[in-house]
Design a protein around this motif. Structure first.
Motif: not given
Length: 568
Positions: A130-135, A148-150, A192-194
């Motif tokens: 699994a890969k989670v791309t964030t900035t 931030k999860i993109k 949770r919101e962002q």
């Protein structure tokens, strides 16, 4: 005829078998094959993880090496590579038992400002990644890192962000996510919101301190955390997968409130402290001092810094077995270090030396002899130097293939400038010179006498401004005022005290007034043969105060005088 009739059911059975096979392929084998085609990924990131690596070793390296750049490049530089994060995540996973089954490896790759979080899953015959791309962003209040999860990927399939959100909402509670993040023993949290992972800036340094696991780094983290809160540390993201937290020390080196007049305070130069540091390293490498014993290491540095007289009995006992002859100290007790003063010195004793009772009782008293007590910068700074503020140190140390490394942050000077400025304000500046591994910086508290003036036998100075070099440093007020006030207020002498809650410094003349009154009464009785009660002459109503000195370069004075001479 009978043979032909017997073949008809065989054809029907054959068709049913093919139908069942097709149904099995479509409904069972097909999806499984499709899942394997799309999501199976047996590859793993090729990284070198030393099984002997522990959290303390990683943190210690990051912390100690951050000061390597101070004297030459004039910066503090905390460098964290993605391999460091790999190791930290792997070690953190050990503290989350049974929370994430089948997870075999977790790591991150840093690229520009993208942070790619990978999780390798191994369920026996099925493996995937699994890969989670964030900035990385900075929060609007400038206090947090926001990942931030993109995008979410699984195996070869990208664009699963909405699927990931639905999966989390349906199968994984936010409480479970919080539990997993808490299990990493870091201050990471899930917004949770962002739909983002949030990490406070100061927590990065707190976690480094915890990782390094040494109380001897207290001053280092006090300074750096307040630098972060005051936005003095700039975080940069490099192409070579490095996160850097950088403090520009040149911006902290000096300000217009600092003077180094050698006549008003002890001066210890950074190169002198470096010399003592090098002596300590020599003793370690020669085998005279065990570097794993933090107490011994600090006691040895205190000794090299302040000499034998500056040590307490416990420190002396600790150092008694140590041979310092390798660094040309043959007589331990004769060694004076920087010549700091005896820790038993009291300000009231210095003030008593200025009282001349005979002048106070002379009937033909000249107005200039109404002076009761003079407290000058030299007396105050000599007293301050005896309180173990100068030399207050964080030692950062580790073994390297090239030899033993010791870096440090230390208070090399702490002194007061007294004067009256052009606006006729009474000023008492506190200057704290902080040596960052050989690079000098200046922290200055700009104080003015409170509007109440001389009341209750006290002069009270309030902090109006604080500067760390050329930077505003309001958060450092709390840290350093706490350090300094704790030292000064526990010395059994209330002549000079600090209030860490109100950020004030008080000079109390009560003791000196009582002493002067007693001396005057004794002198009068000796002179006249009669006892006179002179308390009224030493009451507040008969006293006046003035600041002498018009610039920081003057040896300023606080002068306390009688308005009317003693009459008997």
């Amino acid at each position: 005829m009978q043979v032909a009739v017997s073949k008809v059911p065989a054809k029907k059975k054959s068709k049913v078998g093919w139908i069942l096979l097709v149904i099995f392929l479509v409904l069972v084998v097909g999806p499984i094959a499709l899942v394997y085609i799309l999501f199976y990924d047996g590859a793993t990131k090729n990284i070198n993880i030393n099984n002997e690596t522990d959290i303390k070793e990683i943190g210690n390296r990051l912390v100690v090496d951050s000061l390597d750049y101070a004297p030459v490049e004039k910066m503090i530089d905390v460098k964290i590579t993605d391999n460091d994060v790999d190791n930290l995540l792997r070690l953190a996973m050990k503290s989350i038992p049974n929370n994430v089954p089948f997870v075999k490896k977790a790591y991150v790759v840093v690229s520009d400002n993208r942070y790619l979080f990978y999780v390798d899953v191994d369920a026996g015959i099925f493996k995937t990644r699994a890969k989670v791309t964030t900035t990385m962003e900075i929060s609007p209040d400038n206090e947090k890192f926001v990942f931030k999860i993109k995008d979410v990927s699984l195996g070869r399939v990208d664009g699963l962000l909405s699927v990931g959100k639905s999966f989390i909402k349906k199968y994984v509670t936010y409480e479970k996510i919080d539990q997993i993040l808490a299990g990493t023993q870091t201050d990471l949290s899930f917004d949770r919101e962002q739909y983002a992972i949030v990490y406070p800036k100061t927590s990065l340094l707190t976690d480094l301190g915890r990782l390094a696991g040494s109380e001897s780094m207290g001053l280092y983290f006090d300074v750096l955390q307040t630098m972060v809160r005051d936005n003095m540390m700039e975080f940069k993201f490099r192409d070579n997968n490095v996160i850097e937290g950088v403090v520009d020390l040149e911006h902290l080196s000096t300000n217009d409130l600092v003077t180094d007049d050698p006549g008003t305070q002890i001066r210890i130069r950074p190169e002198q402290v470096q010399e003592k540091r090098d002596m300590l390293v020599s003793l370690i490498e020669h085998g005279d001092i065990d570097p794993t014993n933090d107490d011994l290491l600090f006691d040895a540095f205190d000794y090299l810094f302040g000499g034998w007289k500056s040590l307490n009995e416990s420190q002396k006992n600790n150092l008694n077995p140590i041979d310092f002859s390798y660094v040309d100290i043959d007589d331990k007790e004769a060694y004076e270090g920087f010549g700091l003063y005896d820790a038993e010195a009291k300000l009231i004793d210095k003030m008593k030396d200025t009282v001349d009772a005979q002048k106070l009782i002379n009937k033909t008293l000249d107005p200039r002899y109404k002076e009761l007590c003079t407290l000058d910068e030299g007396m105050i700074n000599e007293y301050i130097s005896s309180k173990n503020i100068v030399g207050y140190t964080s030692l950062l140390h580790r073994d390297t293939p090239e030899g033993y490394k010791v870096n440090y942050i230390t208070i090399e000077n702490f002194y007061m400038n007294i004067y009256k400025n052009s606006l006729n304000n009474n000023i008492a500046e506190l200057v704290c010179k902080i040596d960052v591994n050989g690079y000098p910086t200046s922290l200055t508290f700009d104080t003015q006498m409170s509007n109440g003036g001389f009341t209750d036998n006290k002069l009270v100075f309030e902090v109006k401004d604080i500067k760390f070099g050329l930077s505003d440093a309001n958060n450092l007020k709390e840290e350093f005022f706490g350090i300094i006030s704790e030292v000064l207020n526990n010395q059994g002498d209330d002549s000079l005290t600090m209030n860490a809650e109100n950020y004030t410094i008080s000079v109390d003349f009560t003791n000196i007034m009582n002493y002067a009154c007693e001396e005057a009464e004794n002198a009068v009785e000796t002179y006249t043969g009669t006892h006179y009660d002179l308390e009224t002459y030493f009451a507040m109503s008969n006293l006046t105060f003035e600041i002498i000195g018009t610039s920081r370069e003057d040896n300023g004075k606080m002068k306390l005088s009688l308005i009317e001479p003693v009459n008997y």
